[in-house]
Scaffold this motif. Structure first.
Motif, PDB file in Angstrom:
ATOM      1  N   PRO A 274      -3.873   6.304  -4.139  1.00  0.00           N
ATOM      2  CA  PRO A 274      -2.814   5.965  -3.202  1.00  0.00           C
ATOM      3  C   PRO A 274      -1.437   6.834  -3.693  1.00  0.00           C
ATOM      4  O   PRO A 274      -0.823   7.496  -2.865  1.00  0.00           O
ATOM      5  CB  PRO A 274      -2.461   4.646  -3.415  1.00  0.00           C
ATOM      6  CG  PRO A 274      -3.957   4.046  -3.735  1.00  0.00           C
ATOM      7  CD  PRO A 274      -4.356   5.154  -4.376  1.00  0.00           C
TER       8      PRO A 274
ATOM      9  N   GLY B 255       0.703  -1.358   0.098  1.00  0.00           N
ATOM     10  CA  GLY B 255      -0.093   0.003   0.132  1.00  0.00           C
ATOM     11  C   GLY B 255       0.696   1.265   0.179  1.00  0.00           C
ATOM     12  O   GLY B 255       1.835   1.418  -0.622  1.00  0.00           O
TER      13      GLY B 255
ATOM     14  N   THR C 131      -6.953   1.863  -1.504  1.00  0.00           N
ATOM     15  CA  THR C 131      -5.853   0.679  -1.437  1.00  0.00           C
ATOM     16  C   THR C 131      -6.119  -0.636  -1.072  1.00  0.00           C
ATOM     17  O   THR C 131      -5.631  -1.603  -1.114  1.00  0.00           O
ATOM     18  CB  THR C 131      -4.746   1.165  -0.401  1.00  0.00           C
ATOM     19  OG1 THR C 131      -5.147   1.128   0.911  1.00  0.00           O
ATOM     20  CG2 THR C 131      -3.957   2.317  -0.821  1.00  0.00           C
TER      21      THR C 131
END
Length: 330
Positions: free
Chosen positions: A247, A55, A231
């Motif tokens: 993100p 992530g 994410t």
């Protein structure tokens, strides 16, 4: 308290308010200067990112390495950590990976000592790892509530304790707390998460004040409070008014928060005005705005990362049995 003391305090307060006007003007001027002229260099610095195995954490590792930092990724997921190292190395950066269970402060201190010996003094600490339960308070198992605080809040104390002394000695360093908008305003079905993020925001503010009072002006802190991010950690969440953040955008803003020595990064930035309304309006009025924005039902379809959810109660110190502690995303 004597009348003279009260008068002196009032004079000091008035003086502080006048000085504050200067800082308001300074902020306005700084706000129109292109960021490229104000960013500091992190080339050669050692930057440690918790939750760097996936992530936002992985993106932060890649972006810090691209600016010349030596990156250290901490994650409970060894496989994710290795993938981060592979991607950073493929992009020409330097990266070290350590498998760490952030619920275990003794493990944090032990691995921190290894990092100092094998990589060097940590200049930038990014407390990014986080987990979410996403249930009504009454339905949240005690074990998950405890784990939420262990990862989202208490781990910040242990990691910062481990690396801050060297920053203070050199009067150079940066501690980043990736918190959440849920650390500034409550959210339905996120009582434990919100409480842990409120605590993280308070930790950052108190630490910043302590460093300033003690004269450690070269050690900076930044708290990041983003809205939902796409994410996977908050899969199923609905947002009727505000866009769910990308993100890449969030990671770039976090990096700029570091490079510009910003105290707080709220994403999207206009949400700071929504937070202000919370304190200006009566509660019933603020609640109507909350409902109009869809906040009261945003978590109704929450699914999250199902595999991670199944593993949250089974986390151990063995890397093969652990899942990534992820990234805070609300």
């Amino acid at each position: 308290m004597a009348a003279a003391d009260v008068a002196l305090s009032l004079v000091k307060l008035l003086g502080a308010l006048i000085v504050s006007l200067y800082y308001i003007l300074e902020a306005l001027v700084v706000g129109i200067i292109p960021r490229a002229f104000m960013r500091k260099s992190v080339e050669g610095d050692v930057a440690l990112v918790t939750g760097g195995g996936s992530g936002i954490g992985r993106l932060l590792c890649l972006k810090l390495a691209a600016r010349g930092a030596k990156v250290v990724t901490w994650d409970v997921n060894a496989t994710g950590n290795d993938e981060t190292v592979r991607q950073v190395s493929a992009a020409g950066g330097e990266c070290w990976a350590y498998t760490v269970d952030l619920c275990d402060r003794h493990s944090i201190y032990k691995v921190a000592a290894r990092v100092k010996e094998e990589v060097g003094k940590v200049d930038i600490l990014v407390n990014n790892a986080g987990i979410v339960t996403g249930r009504n308070f009454i339905d949240s198992p005690d074990e998950l509530i405890l784990k939420t605080f262990e990862v989202n809040t208490l781990s910040h104390f242990w990691t910062t304790k481990a690396f801050l002394p060297e920053m203070i000695s050199a009067n150079k360093g940066h501690v980043v707390t990736v918190a959440s908008l849920a650390g500034l305003s409550g959210v339905n079905k996120l009582s434990d998460y919100c409480a842990s993020k409120f605590a993280a925001v308070g930790f950052d503010e108190s630490l910043r004040l302590e460093l300033l009072v003690e004269g450690h002006t070269g050690v900076h802190t930044t708290v990041v409070c983003p809205y939902y991010i796409s994410t996977g950690m908050f899969d199923g969440v609905k947002s009727s008014l505000f866009p769910i953040l990308k993100p890449e955008y969030v990671a770039s803003e976090v990096i700029d928060g570091i490079l510009l020595n910003r105290y707080i990064v709220i994403l999207p930035s206009f949400c700071r005005f929504m937070i202000l309304l919370k304190y200006i309006l009566p509660f019933k009025g603020a609640y109507q705005i909350y409902k109009a924005c869809g906040g009261h039902i945003s978590m109704d379809g929450f699914q999250g990362r199902s595999k991670d959810s199944q593993q949250q109660l089974k986390m151990t110190n063995g890397p093969e049995k652990q899942k990534s502690q992820g990234t805070p995303e609300v």
